[in-house]
Design a protein around this motif. Sequence first.
Motif, PDB file in Angstrom:
ATOM      1  N   VAL A  27       3.856   5.199 -15.350  1.00  0.00           N
ATOM      2  CA  VAL A  27       4.461   5.228 -13.665  1.00  0.00           C
ATOM      3  C   VAL A  27       3.512   5.001 -13.003  1.00  0.00           C
ATOM      4  CG1 VAL A  27       4.632   7.068 -11.872  1.00  0.00           C
ATOM      5  CG2 VAL A  27       5.279   7.316 -14.277  1.00  0.00           C
ATOM      6  N   LEU A  28       4.473   3.671 -11.966  1.00  0.00           N
ATOM      7  CA  LEU A  28       3.008   2.902 -11.542  1.00  0.00           C
ATOM      8  C   LEU A  28       2.964   2.821  -9.742  1.00  0.00           C
ATOM      9  CD1 LEU A  28       4.055  -1.112 -13.018  1.00  0.00           C
ATOM     10  CD2 LEU A  28       2.306   0.430 -13.508  1.00  0.00           C
ATOM     11  N   THR A  29       2.336   3.171  -9.163  1.00  0.00           N
ATOM     12  CA  THR A  29       2.515   3.621  -7.663  1.00  0.00           C
ATOM     13  C   THR A  29       1.570   2.706  -6.633  1.00  0.00           C
ATOM     14  OG1 THR A  29       3.608   5.549  -8.098  1.00  0.00           O
ATOM     15  CG2 THR A  29       2.755   5.512  -5.744  1.00  0.00           C
ATOM     16  N   THR A  78      16.140 -10.051   0.441  1.00  0.00           N
ATOM     17  CA  THR A  78      14.730  -9.216   0.485  1.00  0.00           C
ATOM     18  C   THR A  78      13.938  -8.552  -0.201  1.00  0.00           C
ATOM     19  OG1 THR A  78      15.259  -8.786   3.149  1.00  0.00           O
ATOM     20  CG2 THR A  78      13.107  -8.604   2.709  1.00  0.00           C
ATOM     21  N   PRO A  79      12.866  -9.064  -1.274  1.00  0.00           N
ATOM     22  CA  PRO A  79      12.014  -8.354  -1.986  1.00  0.00           C
ATOM     23  C   PRO A  79      11.566  -7.458  -1.241  1.00  0.00           C
ATOM     24  CG  PRO A  79      11.112 -10.738  -2.062  1.00  0.00           C
ATOM     25  CD  PRO A  79      12.008 -10.202  -0.217  1.00  0.00           C
ATOM     26  N   THR A  80      11.615  -6.153  -1.976  1.00  0.00           N
ATOM     27  CA  THR A  80      11.224  -4.503  -1.565  1.00  0.00           C
ATOM     28  C   THR A  80      10.717  -4.063  -2.707  1.00  0.00           C
ATOM     29  OG1 THR A  80      13.491  -4.786   0.373  1.00  0.00           O
ATOM     30  CG2 THR A  80      12.464  -2.346  -0.946  1.00  0.00           C
ATOM     31  N   THR A  81       9.481  -3.668  -2.435  1.00  0.00           N
ATOM     32  CA  THR A  81       8.308  -2.792  -3.361  1.00  0.00           C
ATOM     33  C   THR A  81       8.875  -1.337  -3.333  1.00  0.00           C
ATOM     34  OG1 THR A  81       6.084  -4.019  -3.109  1.00  0.00           O
ATOM     35  CG2 THR A  81       6.010  -1.817  -4.155  1.00  0.00           C
ATOM     36  N   PRO A  82       9.089  -0.455  -4.611  1.00  0.00           N
ATOM     37  CA  PRO A  82       9.776   0.274  -4.530  1.00  0.00           C
ATOM     38  C   PRO A  82       8.442   1.659  -4.347  1.00  0.00           C
ATOM     39  CG  PRO A  82       9.503  -0.359  -6.604  1.00  0.00           C
ATOM     40  CD  PRO A  82       9.409  -1.132  -5.557  1.00  0.00           C
ATOM     41  N   ALA A  83       8.872   2.941  -4.386  1.00  0.00           N
ATOM     42  CA  ALA A  83       7.643   4.316  -4.213  1.00  0.00           C
ATOM     43  C   ALA A  83       7.423   4.134  -5.287  1.00  0.00           C
ATOM     44  CB  ALA A  83       8.469   5.046  -3.790  1.00  0.00           C
ATOM     45  N   HIS A  84       8.224   4.074  -6.241  1.00  0.00           N
ATOM     46  CA  HIS A  84       7.688   4.068  -8.391  1.00  0.00           C
ATOM     47  C   HIS A  84       8.395   3.510  -8.700  1.00  0.00           C
ATOM     48  CE1 HIS A  84       5.558   8.021  -6.505  1.00  0.00           C
ATOM     49  NE2 HIS A  84       7.231   8.574  -5.917  1.00  0.00           N
ATOM     50  N   VAL A  85       7.649   2.697  -9.747  1.00  0.00           N
ATOM     51  CA  VAL A  85       7.874   2.039 -10.918  1.00  0.00           C
ATOM     52  C   VAL A  85       8.125   3.169 -12.508  1.00  0.00           C
ATOM     53  CG1 VAL A  85       7.859   0.041 -12.382  1.00  0.00           C
ATOM     54  CG2 VAL A  85       7.693  -0.066  -9.920  1.00  0.00           C
ATOM     55  N   VAL A  92      17.319  -5.113  -7.569  1.00  0.00           N
ATOM     56  CA  VAL A  92      15.674  -5.230  -5.684  1.00  0.00           C
ATOM     57  C   VAL A  92      16.651  -3.523  -5.255  1.00  0.00           C
ATOM     58  CG1 VAL A  92      15.659  -5.075  -3.854  1.00  0.00           C
ATOM     59  CG2 VAL A  92      16.959  -6.927  -5.150  1.00  0.00           C
ATOM     60  N   PRO A  93      14.873  -3.220  -5.523  1.00  0.00           N
ATOM     61  CA  PRO A  93      14.749  -1.243  -5.560  1.00  0.00           C
ATOM     62  C   PRO A  93      15.280  -0.743  -4.622  1.00  0.00           C
ATOM     63  CG  PRO A  93      12.722  -2.385  -6.285  1.00  0.00           C
ATOM     64  CD  PRO A  93      13.106  -3.127  -5.787  1.00  0.00           C
ATOM     65  N   ARG A  94      15.500   0.464  -3.816  1.00  0.00           N
ATOM     66  CA  ARG A  94      14.444   1.119  -2.567  1.00  0.00           C
ATOM     67  C   ARG A  94      13.134   0.758  -2.355  1.00  0.00           C
ATOM     68  NH1 ARG A  94      19.556   2.522   0.768  1.00  0.00           N
ATOM     69  NH2 ARG A  94      18.030   4.718   1.015  1.00  0.00           N
ATOM     70  N   GLU A  95      13.205   1.319  -1.299  1.00  0.00           N
ATOM     71  CA  GLU A  95      11.365   1.060  -0.633  1.00  0.00           C
ATOM     72  C   GLU A  95      11.098   2.322  -1.181  1.00  0.00           C
ATOM     73  OE1 GLU A  95       9.136   0.024   3.237  1.00  0.00           O
ATOM     74  OE2 GLU A  95      10.885  -0.013   3.785  1.00  0.00           O
ATOM     75  N   ASP A  96      11.843   3.394  -0.782  1.00  0.00           N
ATOM     76  CA  ASP A  96      11.698   5.042  -0.899  1.00  0.00           C
ATOM     77  C   ASP A  96      12.529   4.964  -2.506  1.00  0.00           C
ATOM     78  OD1 ASP A  96      14.397   5.071  -0.469  1.00  0.00           O
ATOM     79  OD2 ASP A  96      14.679   6.440   0.848  1.00  0.00           O
TER      80      ASP A  96
END
Lengths: 457, 457
Positions: B16-18, B35-42, B79-83
């Motif tokens: 789990v990456l956060t 638009t690149p978007t970092t998710p809450a968790h990988v 592309v993930p969601r921010e949340d």
Amino acid sequence: MDLAARLEEIVGTANVLTGDAIGDDYAHDETLTATPTTPAHVVRPGSADEVAAVLTAAAEAGVPVTARGSGSGLSGSAVPREDGILVSFERMNEILEIDTVNHVAVVQPGVTLTELEAATAEVGMVYPVYPGELSASLGGNVNTNAGGMRAVKYGVTRHHVLGLEAVLPTGETIRTGGKFVKASTGYDLTQLIVGSEGTLALVTEAILKLQPRMTEQATVLAPFPDLASVATAVPKVVGSGIGALILEYIDALTMGAITYTADLQLGVPDEVKEKSQAYLVVMLENNSAQRLAEDVEAVGELLSELGALDVYSLPGGAARKLIEAREKAFFTAKGAGADDIIDTVLPRAALPEFFAKVLEIAQGSQTLVVGCGHAGDGNVHLAVFQKDAEVRHRVLHDLFSAGMALGGAISGEHGIGREKKQHFLDLEDPAKIELMKRIKQAFDPRGILNPGVLFDA
Amino acid sequence: MDLAARLEEIVGTANVLTGDAIGDDYAHDETLTATPTTPAHVVRPGSADEVAAVLTAAAEAGVPVTARGSGSGLSGSAVPREDGILVSFERMNEILEIDTVNHVAVVQPGVTLTELEAATAEVGMVYPVYPGELSASLGGNVNTNAGGMRAVKYGVTRHHVLGLEAVLPTGETIRTGGKFVKASTGYDLTQLIVGSEGTLALVTEAILKLQPRMTEQATVLAPFPDLASVATAVPKVVGSGIGALILEYIDALTMGAITYTADLQLGVPDEVKEKSQAYLVVMLENNSAQRLAEDVEAVGELLSELGALDVYSLPGGAARKLIEAREKAFFTAKGAGADDIIDTVLPRAALPEFFAKVLEIAQGSQTLVVGCGHAGDGNVHLAVFQKDAEVRHRVLHDLFSAGMALGGAISGEHGIGREKKQHFLDLEDPAKIELMKRIKQAFDPRGILNPGVLFDA
């Protein structure tokens, strides 16, 4: 206005049948076990707009609707409901287009395979899907995802339906896909409707992929000592890359019955016949006579290596007759008094184990089970001779269960319909059944399309 | 327990990456415009059970989930969601089975095309779907219904996915299809999930159809005076029955760019180059060198008759390099500063008319539009050079609209994702969109899987 009057307004008085005016043919398909049922109304629409209006009227009246093509189905999915409307597509029988640039045919649902074959032959193309019954309609083929003998080379109906016009039970008409072989533009509604047995939408037009018609064909017949050795040979023939058009197995009893019925001499000497419990039929095609001859020789050598008792290259006439007789195997079984037929599909590598199971189930229940099938596809057609309905139900349950345990599915090409529904509900993963019911709900919130098919009404 | 802790319990702390631990790669795919978007968790699950537990946890927390294979997609659907949670399948990268009797491969979603190619080559089989980017994962290919250059002979991903293991957003794991090419046993869930861009289920295993690997290949290059004459020639090549493996068109500007980038000499004299606005590349394959040579000659003659300025049989090295360079056309376009790319599909007969429309739209908007594509499939890949986002949106709208008016669809193989969604919603039949939304609801009642892809969240 009552429903009959409204239907007459939509399609014209001559195209609504009620009561005694409804002929016996509308009450059944070719399923051996289904109870013929006369619907309240038969409606014969002439256009998608009329189909949409019929569905809207049915939805408002809460009356079930069953679609019918030629009535040659084997699962009971075209058997109407007593209280329902049967929509017969007999008037929507036009080949709208044979497009020789995009290589597609655009057909109405009532067009038969025979008609499409004639139209495509004229321009050197072919619709290669080849289920046994050529009086079948394309609409019926689309709804059952019909297969047949050439699937090992060309795939089944699903692989040739590029697009549809379909009327939803909500009365909306949609067009899916198009004259192209691929798209990634939302969910594939075409593929979802194909094989849905009239439960999701009424198909009013289909865009079908055509292939170039090959000019040369040849047929090789190879008797084998037993079914297991046929089953072992099949993957090697497929793996050779020779691209067989047909790879059928026929067990000795079935071969005896179909050649006797067709009065067909194949030139297999008695001493070979006596040693053979199963036959493999391999048909090849090519545009070059020379390449075809080379391929026939290569297949012959391969089959000999794989344990064939002998290999016969059948003359054109005998080959055609054998394939025709094989197509009619269902009617031969019916004539011989078969009580039911099934068409389980399984991984082809599992065929020997499945055949052993079949023997065990047949012997354990004193049931005669014989058959033939699309060996290249692992699609086993069995005729079940067992008068006792309860024992027969158990035999079918055990056969399906054995096939599924080996990684198979209940039906390869006939469908579930009404007649195999109980086995489907008993044996299939409940999570999948529930998901399918929710998909059904997404298309048909009022549940008017073919209730009782696939699921309980 | 908070969500991160629960995820760690499921897949282990290391998986789990956060926050800052999330590398940049997880924030994007290869789409030019997203638009690149970092998710809450990988989250990096190791099994279907872990995937199911992750989905259950996400559903309970009401957190969106996006699946990711290699991140080589071109529609923004990975592309993930921010949340949200990004489920990366990098650890589920095993080829579980190469089954040489049933001719299937069973793979986990993280397996790449390169890995599958190596494993199948060892046993003389091939997974023939050949999208440009071979680092792509099979899971991603299944979710976008990836296509590529060999579709004209073998079809696309959809035609090779025989079965799936998939986790539903409800947390249930289902198995669809099997090691067989046909079934008519309820709705085809396999085909519905293929191409659904991660919005219906998470694929945890796929059964893929393999073909016998042919030993011999040859490539023919034919310069034509213009795109229209290429488009006219293509249906005749397909209709000849010669069974081309690849039928690609490349316009002169794109050919110039990819040969320059790859430092590739094809031996086309300058005086021919000057007269040629478009090229056709035909690749053939066979198991017999003699048959291949005959086919190359036949294709050469046919192309000459059809108006080719000349015909070149490319030596193996040059042919391989040309196909590789063509595969990299996207990166060439990207390197040249393309602002977007599209992959409209349409009936191949409509290609000349579409090309005329493209020219009109390009000139009318002062936009540079160049390309290449799968001519046999009517699948046109265009690079659009237009910095002004508003003008570009209008250009894309007009290009898609022109393709659809000719019977086409927005995307042949890249998908809709987030990035072409607005065009999809603007141009597609609302009745189909609503039906697709209801199907989505049937799978994903809480709407946690990839919200914002295909439809608005």
